[in-house]
Design a protein around this motif. Sequence first.
Motif, PDB file in Angstrom:
ATOM      1  N   HIS A  99      36.547 -36.054   9.145  1.00 41.40           N
ATOM      2  CA  HIS A  99      36.441 -36.845   7.925  1.00 41.40           C
ATOM      3  C   HIS A  99      36.916 -36.075   6.702  1.00 41.40           C
ATOM      4  O   HIS A  99      37.403 -36.668   5.728  1.00 41.40           O
ATOM      5  N   SER A 100      36.739 -34.766   6.716  1.00 39.98           N
ATOM      6  CA  SER A 100      37.184 -33.927   5.610  1.00 39.98           C
ATOM      7  C   SER A 100      37.429 -32.531   6.150  1.00 39.98           C
ATOM      8  O   SER A 100      36.721 -32.064   7.047  1.00 39.98           O
ATOM      9  N   ASN A 101      38.414 -31.869   5.576  1.00 44.11           N
ATOM     10  CA  ASN A 101      38.638 -30.472   5.921  1.00 44.11           C
ATOM     11  C   ASN A 101      37.975 -29.537   4.927  1.00 44.11           C
ATOM     12  O   ASN A 101      38.199 -28.324   4.965  1.00 44.11           O
ATOM     13  N   ASN A 102      37.164 -30.151   4.035  1.00 42.89           N
ATOM     14  CA  ASN A 102      36.330 -29.381   3.106  1.00 42.89           C
ATOM     15  C   ASN A 102      37.145 -28.296   2.402  1.00 42.89           C
ATOM     16  O   ASN A 102      38.250 -28.547   1.947  1.00 42.89           O
ATOM     17  N   PHE A 103      36.615 -27.078   2.313  1.00 44.87           N
ATOM     18  CA  PHE A 103      37.309 -26.000   1.610  1.00 44.87           C
ATOM     19  C   PHE A 103      38.604 -25.603   2.315  1.00 44.87           C
ATOM     20  O   PHE A 103      39.491 -25.021   1.704  1.00 44.87           O
ATOM     21  N   GLY A 104      38.704 -25.929   3.605  1.00 43.87           N
ATOM     22  CA  GLY A 104      39.908 -25.578   4.349  1.00 43.87           C
ATOM     23  C   GLY A 104      41.151 -26.284   3.860  1.00 43.87           C
ATOM     24  O   GLY A 104      42.268 -25.798   4.087  1.00 43.87           O
ATOM     25  N   SER A 158      37.704 -26.250   8.812  1.00 45.72           N
ATOM     26  CA  SER A 158      36.827 -27.078   7.984  1.00 45.72           C
ATOM     27  C   SER A 158      35.357 -26.761   8.220  1.00 45.72           C
ATOM     28  O   SER A 158      34.506 -27.075   7.390  1.00 45.72           O
ATOM     29  N   LYS A 159      35.050 -26.141   9.340  1.00 47.48           N
ATOM     30  CA  LYS A 159      33.663 -25.822   9.694  1.00 47.48           C
ATOM     31  C   LYS A 159      33.262 -24.406   9.281  1.00 47.48           C
ATOM     32  O   LYS A 159      32.129 -23.984   9.528  1.00 47.48           O
ATOM     33  N   THR A 187      35.507 -28.347  -2.734  1.00 46.96           N
ATOM     34  CA  THR A 187      36.943 -28.119  -2.564  1.00 46.96           C
ATOM     35  C   THR A 187      37.385 -26.686  -2.796  1.00 46.96           C
ATOM     36  O   THR A 187      38.334 -26.228  -2.157  1.00 46.96           O
ATOM     37  N   SER A 188      36.740 -25.962  -3.707  1.00 43.74           N
ATOM     38  CA  SER A 188      37.309 -24.719  -4.228  1.00 43.74           C
ATOM     39  C   SER A 188      36.413 -23.511  -3.964  1.00 43.74           C
ATOM     40  O   SER A 188      35.185 -23.614  -4.033  1.00 43.74           O
ATOM     41  N   GLY A 244      35.326 -33.919   0.522  1.00 43.36           N
ATOM     42  CA  GLY A 244      34.290 -33.118   1.145  1.00 43.36           C
ATOM     43  C   GLY A 244      33.287 -33.953   1.917  1.00 43.36           C
ATOM     44  O   GLY A 244      33.061 -35.121   1.638  1.00 43.36           O
ATOM     45  N   ASP A 245      32.721 -33.320   2.905  1.00 45.84           N
ATOM     46  CA  ASP A 245      31.673 -33.937   3.716  1.00 45.84           C
ATOM     47  C   ASP A 245      30.329 -33.528   3.113  1.00 45.84           C
ATOM     48  O   ASP A 245      30.078 -32.329   2.945  1.00 45.84           O
TER      49      ASP A 245
END
Length: 457
Positions: free
Chosen positions: A114-119, A126-127, A166-167, A300-301
């Motif tokens: 669903h999101s790769n977050n900070f990656g 993403s994990k 995100t950052s 983000g998740d």
Amino acid sequence: MNLTRRNILHGLSLGASSVLLTPFLRHLSAEEAGRFEPKRIVFVMEGNGFNPNQAQPVTIPRKSSAQSRNDISQLQDIPLADHKLSEAMQPLTPFKDRLTVIQGLSSRICGGGHSNNFGALGVYSSKAGAFGETIDMALAKALPSIFPQVGLGISDKPEHSIIYNTSVLERGKKVPTQCRPDLAYQQLFGSVADGAAAKTFHAKTNLLDFMVDDVKRLQRQLNTTEREKLGNYLSAFESMRNRQGRLLDHHDTLQQNKPHTNDKYFSDVETDRLEAQFDIGAAALISGLTNVLTLASGCGDPYFSVKFTGLGINFGKHSIGHGQSYNGMTWEQLSTKIRQFHFQQMANLADKLQRVPEGNGTMLDNTVIIYLSDAAEGHHSRCWEWPMVVLGDLGGRLNTRGRYLCYPRYGETGHRTVANFYTTLLHAAGAPRDRFGQRDPQLDHLDQDGPLDELMT
């Protein structure tokens, strides 16, 4: 004469608004000295994926396989001039000669979902959490300003004030995204007021009130052209002041009828919140408070379920990602409508920068705005492809004027990754690196280092 004039500008005594007006004076002095080379970078990130079909120009056929990966074996480099942008990207049509649409980059190391977050900005799993520095923060180090980076956005809940999505400054050090425009406004612009001006600012939330005297004294020192530049410079603050004034007027009315209403009421409509964040971001760039801006919409998740009720859509993007239709519109049409809104905000930001003279051109000439999703190519992303839209060429440092680029499919000779694009930005910003983030072990047979030669000048 020029030397004397620069000394006058440099020595001009400013009051409470010195931090806001000093960047403007610095720009004028640098222009006269012939050494003005500004650089600004903006990331516009939207959650829930960016379907490659929504990036594809209407009149350029897209070759794709059953696995939704592009079926290109050689680089496609096509001028955009004679081609029509996709329906989702129509708001950017006035800037088509400044655009590059990029297809085919991968970042499988991120993992997808669903999101790769900070990656997404860091090029790692993403994990992995805040595993390492993200590209916006790397660029902030290369392009220092009063605020190294400004992170603004919206989440799935209006009560969220600050989220971390995100950052990353460096491993383990997450950087906040401010989700409440009223607080972002106060934190960015109230923080540069001192003494009585600070009290006035926080009492009225009216930026120009404590700048008036300084501006009048400054105007007397400027010629006609410079006064015009100052007018454009201040228009960004006036836009925010007018918006904030409307909020305050509304707040008074609400307080009379609903005494328990608090500031959360003002940010319950997603489109209003995001428009306000773009306004604030534009003012932060124009004022010189920052050179790196990250605008994150439902990234983000677990923030990807954001709704867009302001567009008449009464359920979240997560449901749209799973194919839900609404009010006679398919999920593709709903997604396109939301995407158009985001591209309209991006176009509005570009227009504001284009209206501010700088050097021999405008602020937009010295800026690059990058649009992407934190979820790569889809709601349940696999990161085979990561479509991007680039507006602006960073003062001619990037070859991004009116192009469509589609890189060969994953694993094919000539295939490139998101990391290559990020090293391109670092090279253009004057902080070159051969590698950013983590390598994809499945691409060891390919060269994963260095910038994208096609985008370098």
